[in-house]
Design an enzyme around this catalytic site. Structure first.
Site, PDB file in Angstrom:
ATOM      1  N   ASN A  14      41.102  97.743  54.426  1.00 13.71           N
ATOM      2  CA  ASN A  14      41.860  98.958  54.132  1.00 13.71           C
ATOM      3  C   ASN A  14      42.500  98.960  52.748  1.00 13.71           C
ATOM      4  O   ASN A  14      43.263  99.869  52.408  1.00 13.71           O
ATOM      5  CB  ASN A  14      42.943  99.177  55.201  1.00 13.71           C
ATOM      6  CG  ASN A  14      42.337  99.554  56.542  1.00 13.71           C
ATOM      7  OD1 ASN A  14      41.311 100.228  56.595  1.00 13.71           O
ATOM      8  ND2 ASN A  14      42.964  99.114  57.623  1.00 13.71           N
ATOM      9  N   VAL A  17      39.863  98.215  47.098  1.00 15.34           N
ATOM     10  CA  VAL A  17      38.464  97.819  46.970  1.00 15.34           C
ATOM     11  C   VAL A  17      37.790  97.819  48.339  1.00 15.34           C
ATOM     12  O   VAL A  17      36.616  98.165  48.466  1.00 15.34           O
ATOM     13  CB  VAL A  17      38.341  96.441  46.302  1.00 15.34           C
ATOM     14  CG1 VAL A  17      36.885  95.989  46.251  1.00 15.34           C
ATOM     15  CG2 VAL A  17      38.912  96.481  44.886  1.00 15.34           C
ATOM     16  N   ARG A  44      42.461  97.921  67.026  1.00  6.60           N
ATOM     17  CA  ARG A  44      41.482  96.830  67.048  1.00  6.60           C
ATOM     18  C   ARG A  44      40.153  97.259  67.680  1.00  6.60           C
ATOM     19  O   ARG A  44      39.149  96.576  67.535  1.00  6.60           O
ATOM     20  CB  ARG A  44      42.049  95.626  67.806  1.00  6.60           C
ATOM     21  CG  ARG A  44      43.368  95.098  67.236  1.00  6.60           C
ATOM     22  CD  ARG A  44      43.256  94.703  65.772  1.00  6.60           C
ATOM     23  NE  ARG A  44      44.559  94.327  65.221  1.00  6.60           N
ATOM     24  CZ  ARG A  44      44.800  94.113  63.930  1.00  6.60           C
ATOM     25  NH1 ARG A  44      43.826  94.257  63.057  1.00  6.60           N
ATOM     26  NH2 ARG A  44      45.992  93.792  63.507  1.00  6.60           N
ATOM     27  N   HIS A 146      45.356  96.173  32.193  1.00  8.11           N
ATOM     28  CA  HIS A 146      45.158  96.624  33.565  1.00  8.11           C
ATOM     29  C   HIS A 146      46.292  97.556  33.990  1.00  8.11           C
ATOM     30  O   HIS A 146      47.278  97.719  33.276  1.00  8.11           O
ATOM     31  CB  HIS A 146      45.099  95.430  34.526  1.00  8.11           C
ATOM     32  CG  HIS A 146      43.826  94.660  34.463  1.00  8.11           C
ATOM     33  ND1 HIS A 146      43.587  93.714  33.499  1.00  8.11           N
ATOM     34  CD2 HIS A 146      42.702  94.705  35.236  1.00  8.11           C
ATOM     35  CE1 HIS A 146      42.381  93.187  33.683  1.00  8.11           C
ATOM     36  NE2 HIS A 146      41.828  93.780  34.727  1.00  8.11           N
ATOM     37  N   LYS A 150      49.230  95.392  38.701  1.00  2.91           N
ATOM     38  CA  LYS A 150      48.620  94.049  38.682  1.00  2.91           C
ATOM     39  C   LYS A 150      49.706  92.989  38.523  1.00  2.91           C
ATOM     40  O   LYS A 150      50.572  93.096  37.652  1.00  2.91           O
ATOM     41  CB  LYS A 150      47.592  93.947  37.557  1.00  2.91           C
ATOM     42  CG  LYS A 150      46.773  92.657  37.614  1.00  2.91           C
ATOM     43  CD  LYS A 150      45.585  92.721  36.686  1.00  2.91           C
ATOM     44  CE  LYS A 150      44.753  91.449  36.734  1.00  2.91           C
ATOM     45  NZ  LYS A 150      44.205  91.200  38.084  1.00  2.91           N
ATOM     46  N   GLY A 156      42.077  87.403  35.996  1.00  7.83           N
ATOM     47  CA  GLY A 156      41.040  86.442  36.340  1.00  7.83           C
ATOM     48  C   GLY A 156      39.805  86.592  35.479  1.00  7.83           C
ATOM     49  O   GLY A 156      39.161  85.601  35.111  1.00  7.83           O
TER      50      GLY A 156
END
Length: 258
Positions: A14, A17, A44, A146, A150, A156
């Site tokens: 959720n 991405v 669930r 960014h 962030k 990274g």
């Protein structure tokens, strides 16, 4: 494999991405096996699981863009279930990375700081350029920007580009990295690899590597306009893992670059 369609699970389904990954899994013709959600009120019955250990037995591969604090638990769960792992989480400690390496002795793992094909090529070029542009003549600097949310810096991806430069020059990144310069720092060290981080708005990701000498500058720039490029690359990596032996792979492997 028990079906022709690869069963892909999504850790953090959720998230920003994660929602794109759902769409890309469907677009690729794979089966969405389910996903994990930290929401205690999640239904669930809709294929949402509290832990990766619960989800893993239903999957052939899991795509994971969650958080570094989950990496060791996820490594153990996937290795136990024999499920392939596409790992895009950054900010890992040495202990976290060792857990990834240990899992890769049992299952196939693709690990990348960035699943964009473009960034993969920039990183490869960075290594090649660093091999032929001597540090005594060409100063290597990396600028990244960014969105304001962030939480880690440098990104990274910036660190991956810096590692590629260090590899090309045969040096250790941690001992040559200069980040967040402030105050009276003295002159720049000839073999330093510099990093600068900017944050603002909702920029998905921008990275520029420069090699600058007294007489010229070469710049490599990548700009991501949509997070979907990361989701599409991760699904591509998951499909590529089908039938692979255990091992730690990169996006260069997925793209057939090595």
């Amino acid at each position: 494999m028990t079906t022709d369609r690869m069963r892909i699970g999504i850790a953090g389904i959720n998230g920003r991405v994660g929602r794109l990954l759902r769409e890309e899994v469907a677009a690729a013709g794979a089966t969405l096996a389910g996903g994990t959600s930290r929401d205690p009120h999640a239904d669930r019955s809709e294929g949402l699981f509290a832990t990766l250990g619960d989800l893993a037995p239903l999957c052939d591969a899991v795509i994971d863009f969650t958080h570094a604090v989950t990496v060791r638990a996820h490594a153990a769960a996937l290795a136990k279930s024999g499920v392939a792992w596409v790992l895009g989480t950054t900010g890992l400690s040495d202990i976290d990375q060792e857990a990834v390496a240990t899992a890769a002795r049992t299952i196939p793992v693709v690990q990348a700081a960035n699943y964009s094909p473009g960034v993969t090529l920039v990183t490869r070029l960075a290594r090649q350029m660093a091999e032929v542009l001597p540090a005594a003549v060409y100063d290597a600097e990396i600028l990244e920007m960014h969105h304001r949310q962030k939480v880690d810096a440098p990104s990274g991806t910036a660190l991956a580009i810096g590692q590629a430069v260090a590899d090309g020059r045969g040096i250790d990144l941690s001992s040559h990295m200069e980040s967040g310069r402030t105050g009276h720092t003295g002159p720049r060290q000839a073999d330093a690899i510099g990093f600068a981080s900017l944050r603002g708005g909702q920029i998905v990701g921008e990275h520029t590597l420069t090699f600058t000498s007294a007489s010229e500058q070469i710049a490599l720039t990548h700009r991501a306009f949509d997070r979907r490029v990361f989701a599409a690359g991760a699904v591509r990596a998951a499909l590529w893992l089908r039938g692979r032996p255990p091992g730690l792979y990169t996006m260069e492997d997925v793209l057939g670059l090595r």
